[in-house]
Write a protein that holds these residues in place. Sequence first.
Motif, mmCIF file in Angstrom:
data_model
loop_
_atom_site.group_PDB
_atom_site.id
_atom_site.type_symbol
_atom_site.label_atom_id
_atom_site.label_comp_id
_atom_site.label_asym_id
_atom_site.label_seq_id
_atom_site.Cartn_x
_atom_site.Cartn_y
_atom_site.Cartn_z
ATOM 1 N N GLU A 34 50.633 46.560 91.604
ATOM 2 C CA GLU A 34 51.463 47.271 90.620
ATOM 3 C C GLU A 34 51.199 46.741 89.211
ATOM 4 O O GLU A 34 51.169 47.510 88.241
ATOM 5 N N LEU A 35 51.007 45.432 89.106
ATOM 6 C CA LEU A 35 50.699 44.823 87.809
ATOM 7 C C LEU A 35 49.370 45.343 87.278
ATOM 8 O O LEU A 35 49.251 45.674 86.090
ATOM 9 N N ILE A 36 48.375 45.432 88.145
ATOM 10 C CA ILE A 36 47.055 45.926 87.739
ATOM 11 C C ILE A 36 47.150 47.376 87.265
ATOM 12 O O ILE A 36 46.568 47.754 86.242
ATOM 13 N N LYS A 37 47.922 48.176 87.990
ATOM 14 C CA LYS A 37 48.088 49.589 87.623
ATOM 15 C C LYS A 37 48.683 49.725 86.228
ATOM 16 O O LYS A 37 48.198 50.513 85.397
ATOM 17 N N ALA B 289 53.041 44.530 74.843
ATOM 18 C CA ALA B 289 53.297 44.625 76.288
ATOM 19 C C ALA B 289 52.045 44.265 77.076
ATOM 20 O O ALA B 289 52.116 43.565 78.102
ATOM 21 N N LEU B 290 50.900 44.721 76.595
ATOM 22 C CA LEU B 290 49.641 44.431 77.271
ATOM 23 C C LEU B 290 49.370 42.930 77.332
ATOM 24 O O LEU B 290 48.902 42.416 78.356
ATOM 25 N N SER B 291 49.668 42.214 76.271
ATOM 26 C CA SER B 291 49.400 40.776 76.247
ATOM 27 C C SER B 291 50.192 40.050 77.334
ATOM 28 O O SER B 291 49.683 39.115 77.966
ATOM 29 N N TYR B 292 51.420 40.472 77.579
ATOM 30 C CA TYR B 292 52.219 39.867 78.644
ATOM 31 C C TYR B 292 51.584 40.126 80.009
ATOM 32 O O TYR B 292 51.487 39.230 80.853
ATOM 33 N N CYS B 293 51.176 41.382 80.238
ATOM 34 C CA CYS B 293 50.590 41.740 81.522
ATOM 35 C C CYS B 293 49.258 41.033 81.753
ATOM 36 O O CYS B 293 48.969 40.584 82.870
ATOM 37 N N LEU B 294 48.459 40.903 80.714
ATOM 38 C CA LEU B 294 47.178 40.206 80.844
ATOM 39 C C LEU B 294 47.387 38.732 81.191
ATOM 40 O O LEU B 294 46.676 38.182 82.046
ATOM 41 N N ASN B 295 48.345 38.104 80.540
ATOM 42 C CA ASN B 295 48.615 36.693 80.829
ATOM 43 C C ASN B 295 49.069 36.498 82.265
ATOM 44 O O ASN B 295 48.648 35.550 82.942
ATOM 45 N N GLU B 296 49.921 37.389 82.751
ATOM 46 C CA GLU B 296 50.402 37.275 84.128
ATOM 47 C C GLU B 296 49.284 37.576 85.123
ATOM 48 O O GLU B 296 49.152 36.903 86.156
ATOM 49 N N LEU B 297 48.466 38.589 84.822
ATOM 50 C CA LEU B 297 47.350 38.916 85.706
ATOM 51 C C LEU B 297 46.346 37.776 85.740
ATOM 52 O O LEU B 297 45.798 37.453 86.808
ATOM 53 N N TYR B 298 46.104 37.150 84.611
ATOM 54 C CA TYR B 298 45.181 36.011 84.555
ATOM 55 C C TYR B 298 45.706 34.873 85.433
ATOM 56 O O TYR B 298 44.937 34.181 86.096
ATOM 57 N N ARG B 299 47.015 34.691 85.454
ATOM 58 C CA ARG B 299 47.599 33.640 86.285
ATOM 59 C C ARG B 299 47.456 33.953 87.766
ATOM 60 O O ARG B 299 47.216 33.069 88.584
ATOM 61 N N ARG B 300 47.557 35.258 88.113
ATOM 62 C CA ARG B 300 47.507 35.662 89.521
ATOM 63 C C ARG B 300 46.084 35.865 90.035
ATOM 64 O O ARG B 300 45.770 35.536 91.182
ATOM 65 N N ASP B 301 45.243 36.467 89.203
ATOM 66 C CA ASP B 301 43.883 36.811 89.639
ATOM 67 C C ASP B 301 42.961 36.714 88.426
ATOM 68 O O ASP B 301 42.740 37.689 87.710
ATOM 69 N N LYS B 302 42.429 35.526 88.216
ATOM 70 C CA LYS B 302 41.623 35.242 87.027
ATOM 71 C C LYS B 302 40.405 36.161 86.942
ATOM 72 O O LYS B 302 40.090 36.701 85.877
ATOM 73 N N ASP B 303 39.701 36.376 88.058
ATOM 74 C CA ASP B 303 38.493 37.197 88.055
ATOM 75 C C ASP B 303 38.808 38.640 87.677
ATOM 76 O O ASP B 303 38.082 39.263 86.883
ATOM 77 N N LYS B 304 39.883 39.176 88.242
ATOM 78 C CA LYS B 304 40.271 40.560 87.925
ATOM 79 C C LYS B 304 40.679 40.673 86.461
ATOM 80 O O LYS B 304 40.333 41.659 85.787
ATOM 81 N N ALA B 305 41.388 39.672 85.951
ATOM 82 C CA ALA B 305 41.820 39.705 84.552
ATOM 83 C C ALA B 305 40.618 39.707 83.619
ATOM 84 O O ALA B 305 40.584 40.462 82.637
#
Length: 359
Positions: A129-132, A270-286
């Motif tokens: 959902e975060l990626i979407k 808003a994007l910066s928040y999502c990118l930071n969280e995605l980087y924490r969860r899945d660095k390669d995908k981020a």
Amino acid sequence: MKRKSLIILALLLPLQIIFIKIIANYPRFVETWYSKILYPEISRIMRMSLGILPFSLGDFLYAFLIILLIRWLIIRIRQRFKNPKKWLLEALATLSIIYACFNIFWGYNYYRLPLHQSLGIENEYSTEELIKLTESLISRSNSIHSELAENDSVKIDMPYDKNELFNITIEGYTNISNEFPELIYEGESLKRSLYSIPLSYMGFNGYLNPLTNEAQVNTIIVPYKIPTTASHEIGHQLGFAKENEANFIACLATMNHPDPYFKYSGFTFALSYCLNELYRRDKDKAEKIMETIHPGILANYREVQEFWIDHQNPFEPMFQVIYNRYLIANNQAEGMKSYSYVVALLVNYFEDPESRFQL
């Protein structure tokens, strides 16, 4: 002040603290009776009476209180802290008054219902959902950037002066008040902080003065950040005391703004928040997904980062620790880490990004 009055005020301080501990267990009561009935009237009266001043009365009040504190300390040192029963009683009585004003004028909002409950949304989400949402935010941010920039490598500069930025900020709240009546903003009291330079070296974009309900913005920060910062402080004024909730409201106000520059500031925020969280969860995908972002947007991010690097000082970590403790003391158990709650609100509110983003 008579000794009897001092004793009563001093005794009220621990009673107030106990009352806060009790009322923190009843967020629905706080939400219903304070945040939605009593506080809006307090806030509106204070904004309408002080908003007409072209300067921040609260900033002068802070200066006055600091001068009084320094004077008090000098007197105590000269007297070698003699007669502690007298000066300790005076100090506790003064703290009791300030603490009461803080809570009555604004602070009880820390104990209202969490925003996700008020909105009727969840506060959990999956990485998928975060990626979407992140991909939708990138698409929208890139699109707005293309409208404003000559090419995808150019950073966006705000075409407004700082007074215009303040005036235009308010339009965002007018635009979303139909969906969120509690975000109707009447009696504007949004001002430049007199302490913008020290704020920059302390690492802060702005603040709300809870004793005067004036919203102060650090106006030497990168102009691209002023729309979301000013919107954040208005969110505080409207009774959303928690930092993460005010940030989410700042996203709503700017992403729904009729002005494309404000939209750009909001979507990339808003994007910066999502990118930071995605980087924490899945660095390669981020890292992979960041390749789809226009270089101009990344240039805006770097511009903000460079500003804070230029304003670093050896004492900034101390200020951050103090503020972190303040957050924890005011019902934000994770302190500054609680900012990640913004992502939970964004993901669940924009559960269907394509329909929500018809802005």
